[in-house]
Design a protein around this motif. Structure first.
Motif, short mmCIF file in Angstrom:
data_model
loop_
_atom_site.label_atom_id
_atom_site.label_comp_id
_atom_site.label_asym_id
_atom_site.label_seq_id
_atom_site.Cartn_x
_atom_site.Cartn_y
_atom_site.Cartn_z
N GLU A 121 0.27 -13.06 -15.40
CA GLU A 121 -0.61 -14.25 -16.39
C GLU A 121 -1.94 -13.49 -16.52
N PRO A 122 -1.85 -12.32 -16.54
CA PRO A 122 -3.68 -11.40 -17.41
C PRO A 122 -4.65 -12.37 -18.68
N LEU A 123 -3.67 -12.54 -19.24
CA LEU A 123 -4.45 -13.02 -20.21
C LEU A 123 -4.71 -15.29 -19.78
N SER A 124 -3.90 -15.97 -18.94
CA SER A 124 -4.08 -17.16 -19.02
C SER A 124 -5.35 -17.62 -19.05
N ALA A 125 -6.29 -16.83 -18.49
CA ALA A 125 -7.71 -17.90 -18.03
C ALA A 125 -9.03 -17.25 -19.32
N LEU A 126 -7.77 -16.87 -20.54
CA LEU A 126 -9.28 -16.03 -20.76
C LEU A 126 -8.97 -17.40 -23.00
N ASP A 127 -9.87 -17.63 -23.09
CA ASP A 127 -9.88 -18.53 -24.61
C ASP A 127 -8.72 -17.09 -25.70
N ARG B 276 -16.89 -19.52 5.95
CA ARG B 276 -16.71 -18.09 4.58
C ARG B 276 -15.63 -17.56 4.60
N LEU B 277 -14.55 -18.12 5.73
CA LEU B 277 -12.82 -17.01 5.44
C LEU B 277 -12.47 -17.81 4.51
N GLU B 278 -12.85 -19.38 4.83
CA GLU B 278 -11.82 -20.14 4.13
C GLU B 278 -12.53 -20.07 2.39
N THR B 279 -13.39 -19.59 2.35
CA THR B 279 -13.86 -19.48 0.87
C THR B 279 -13.99 -18.45 -0.03
N LEU B 280 -12.62 -16.72 1.21
CA LEU B 280 -12.00 -15.59 0.81
C LEU B 280 -11.28 -15.62 -0.04
N ASP B 281 -11.19 -15.78 -0.87
CA ASP B 281 -9.53 -15.80 -1.74
C ASP B 281 -8.70 -14.96 -1.48
N HIS B 282 -7.54 -14.90 -1.05
CA HIS B 282 -6.48 -14.05 -0.03
C HIS B 282 -6.47 -12.95 -1.31
N ALA B 283 -6.50 -13.04 -2.35
CA ALA B 283 -5.81 -12.56 -3.10
C ALA B 283 -6.79 -11.09 -2.84
N ASP C 89 0.83 -1.25 0.24
CA ASP C 89 0.24 0.20 0.13
C ASP C 89 0.80 1.44 -0.28
N LYS C 90 2.18 1.11 0.14
CA LYS C 90 2.98 2.35 -0.24
C LYS C 90 4.06 2.08 -1.16
N ARG C 91 3.58 1.59 -2.30
CA ARG C 91 4.75 1.82 -3.16
C ARG C 91 3.46 2.02 -4.30
N PRO C 92 4.10 2.64 -5.12
CA PRO C 92 3.66 3.61 -6.30
C PRO C 92 3.46 2.99 -7.92
N ILE C 93 2.75 1.13 -6.94
CA ILE C 93 2.58 0.34 -8.15
C ILE C 93 1.91 -0.14 -8.33
N ASN C 94 0.77 -0.27 -9.20
CA ASN C 94 -0.18 -1.51 -9.00
C ASN C 94 -0.66 -2.85 -9.75
N THR C 95 -0.76 -3.59 -9.58
CA THR C 95 -0.72 -5.78 -9.90
C THR C 95 -2.12 -5.62 -10.46
N VAL C 96 -2.03 -5.97 -11.61
CA VAL C 96 -3.46 -7.43 -12.34
C VAL C 96 -2.97 -8.64 -12.04
N PHE C 97 -4.19 -8.95 -11.44
CA PHE C 97 -3.76 -10.29 -10.53
C PHE C 97 -4.14 -11.82 -11.52
N GLN C 98 -3.66 -13.10 -11.98
CA GLN C 98 -3.96 -13.54 -12.35
C GLN C 98 -5.67 -13.97 -12.03
N SER C 99 -6.62 -14.55 -10.96
CA SER C 99 -7.58 -14.55 -11.09
C SER C 99 -8.39 -13.47 -11.07
N TYR C 100 -7.77 -12.06 -11.41
CA TYR C 100 -8.40 -10.32 -12.12
C TYR C 100 -8.66 -9.96 -9.93
#
Lengths: 361, 272
Positions: free
Chosen positions: A164-170, B165-172, A78-89
């Protein structure tokens, strides 16, 4: 160009003592401002760990990490000027698309009017204006991907990390998002650090690629260089398709090796500085499947017989057997006036100087 | 073809006698309750002979000030104990799922769930001895004992759905919040807590129903004049069974059904 990210002597191990796992070893890396930089490697190579260290989710065991000249090790994400696009979104399921996109700005305590304006701008940027009030569960995977991108871009970070932001897409959607990502990166001028195991994705999108394996960077350079001049067998094998040939060294002169090709002809290839084989020993040489051309039988550098042919639409892969029984794949562009040779056909092979390369194993 | 494959597959409800066992089980489960409800509307005093429809026993129950008192006490106790239990269970669930693995984690999990495994009568007797000693020492005989005992007893019931419920919450999700400049407290306030709400509500309702229902714990812990609805009913049954008990039991059943139904809808609509 100024340096956005500077990593020096970075190591990361998990666990203690003999059971310790070295996820990253001696990483030195500089990423320039505005660059589209890709960390490429198979799963388990450490690329995601490196990304998580840049984001602040993991701390390096040793080494320094500077962002825009400022040391950030020890600072939380939360202290870094960086944002992330997560693999699971990782979109917040209880918030609308607009609330998701505005979350970062809200946490930065931006005024409501500014948040509203930026969210509108981001929705437009990723073409999701019509979906602002939907919940993440009410939009498609590709749309979720766009929202995740917009959410990460909204606070205008210095660096955007993409895991790996695109790995879940067809496939079709993935191609679309590849050009979309490239467009967004050019439009915003933000430094992108992209993690993928897909070599084609890396080649088409990146300014520079770092090929990683077992916690180390094996090669760092622009896509053309990585593809055309892989430093070792692993990189050559991982990036694109390659024919590996085991060839005997006939002579060595001025950094070049004269190699004996199957069938007896000779060809010379530049030797990488890292290896110095002795005359008479065997070395590994490579030729890309599209960098060799078929010739009538008896002509060319090598002779081969067609074993089988696989049709791929734009081109056909001819599986050949060379004189000394080594396999060779030739990629031949399909043309209606030139049918591909039938199995059993004899043909010759020729290649441009420079196509044959000697590699470190 | 596909049909033939489906037919060949083993299916338990094709075994002979399956239907019979199923029907018998449902009859055993629900017939006594149906009879109880039906006779709560009986005009006569009999539990076996129908004398016509009447609401007289409901009227009697409503006019019985003792029934009113114990019902209110039961509700108050259930709300208080379930509230405390839910807060403590929420903290316990956070402490056991939102941190890295720590030594003794399984042990703590087992300890939290202890009341699910220890026979209630054992807990009751233990509490009786324990509470009696404190009563003698302090002279305090208020509702505090019942609140404390019910709270402790309800914690595992509240803990299970919250933890699930907490266990199904994605840590991400929490990582994403931190990445978007949320402090740990903000990440909890805006992400974790709102997403936990269905689990917390489910935990509260389970705790509430358990507290409302328990006879054994209350019987052993209560002081004079602290009867809850279940212990009052038990006491009445020792004398004579009039349809007034049926009426009270039916109202009790209706309340439980409403809570369970509400529980179902809340977890279903909020649970996505």
């Amino acid at each position: 160009m100024s340096q956005e990210i500077e990593i020096t002597g970075l190591n990361k191990s998990f666990g203690q003592g003999a059971a310790a796992f070295h996820a990253l070893s001696a990483i030195d890396l500089t990423i320039a401002t505005g660059e589209f930089f890709t960390l490429l490697g198979p799963s388990g190579c450490g690329k995601t760990t490196l990304l998580r260290i840049i984001a602040g989710f993991e701390e390096p065991s040793t080494g320094a990490l500077r962002i825009n000249g400022k040391e950030v090790t020890g600072l939380g994400p939360d202290k870094r000027p960086i944002n992330t696009v997560f693999q699971s979104y990782a979109l917040f399921p209880h918030m609308s698309v607009a609330q998701n996109i505005g979350f970062g700005l809200k946490m930065l305590r931006k005024p409501k009017s500014e948040i509203k304006a930026t969210v509108a701008e981001m929705l437009q940027l990723v073409r999701m204006e019509a979906m602002a009030d939907r919940l993440p569960s009410e939009i498609s995977g590709g749309q979720q991907q766009r929202v995740a991108l917009a959410r990460a871009l909204a606070p205008r970070p210095r660096v955007l990390l993409l895991d790996e932001p695109l790995s879940a897409l067809d496939l079709k959607l993935r191609k679309e998002m590849q050009s979309e990502l490239k467009r967004l990166q050019t439009e915003t001028g933000i430094t992108f650090v992209f993690v993928t195991h897909d070599q084609e994705e890396a080649l088409t999108m990146s300014d520079r690629i770092a090929v990683m394996s077992a916690g180390e960077i094996l090669q760092l350079g622009p896509p053309q260089e990585i593809y055309n001049a892989p430093v070792n067998r692993f990189v050559a094998d991982f990036i694109g398709d390659t024919n590996f040939l085991s060839l005997r060294v006939k002579a060595i002169k001025a950094g070049e090796a004269v190699l004996e090709l199957p069938g007896g002809k000779q060809a010379s290839a530049r030797l990488p500085a890292s290896i110095s084989p002795s005359v008479g020993s065997r070395v590994t040489a490579v030729i890309r499947p599209e960098q060799a051309e078929p010739t009538p039988a008896g002509q060319g550098e090598m002779q081969a017989i067609v074993e089988s042919a696989t049709f791929f639409g734009t081109d056909t892969h001819l599986h050949l057997l060379l004189d000394d029984a080594q396999g060779f794949v030739l990629r031949r562009q399909n043309r209606p006036d030139q049918p591909s040779p039938a199995p059993g056909t004899n043909l010759g092979l020729t290649f441009a100087p420079g196509a044959l390369r000697v590699l470190e194993d | 073809m596909g049909c033939a494959v489906a037919k060949a597959r083993f299916s338990i409800n094709r075994l002979p006698g399956f239907g019979l066992i199923a029907v018998a089980t449902f009859v055993m489960l629900y017939l006594p309750i149906i009879i109880l409800v039906v006779f709560s509307f009986n005009a006569g005093v009999s539990q076996s002979h129908w004398d016509g429809f009447s609401l007289r026993w409901y009227q009697a129950a409503f006019n019985n000030s003792q029934v009113r008192d114990v019902s209110l006490r039961s509700l108050w106790l259930a709300v208080t104990a379930a509230s405390f239990a839910t807060i403590l269970a929420t903290l316990a669930a956070l402490g056991t799922t939102r941190v890295g693995r720590f030594p003794g984690q399984t042990m703590i999990y087992a300890l939290i769930n202890q009341p699910l495994m220890v026979p209630e009568i054992v807990t009751g007797i233990a509490l009786l001895i324990f509470v009696a000693a404190i009563k003698v020492q302090t002279g305090y005989t208020g509702m505090g004992y019942l609140v404390a005992a019910h709270t402790a007893f309800c914690i595992p019931f509240a803990y299970l759905p919250i933890r699930a419920r907490l266990e199904t919450l994605d840590h991400a999700l929490e990582a994403a919040a931190a990445d978007l400049y949320a402090s740990p407290i903000q990440a909890f306030r805006y992400i974790t807590l709102p997403l936990m709400v269905p689990g917390i509500l489910a935990g509260f309702m389970l705790g509430f129903v358990i507290s409302l229902d328990t006879v054994v714990i209350t019987e052993f812990v209560k002081s004079a004049g602290q009867d809850t609805l279940p212990t009052y009913m038990l006491g009445q049954l020792r004398r004579a069974v009039t349809p007034e008990m049926n009426a009270i039991a039916t109202l009790f059943l209706a309340l439980s059904l409403m809570i369970v139904t509400a529980f179902f809808f809340i977890t279903r609509t909020r649970g996505r």
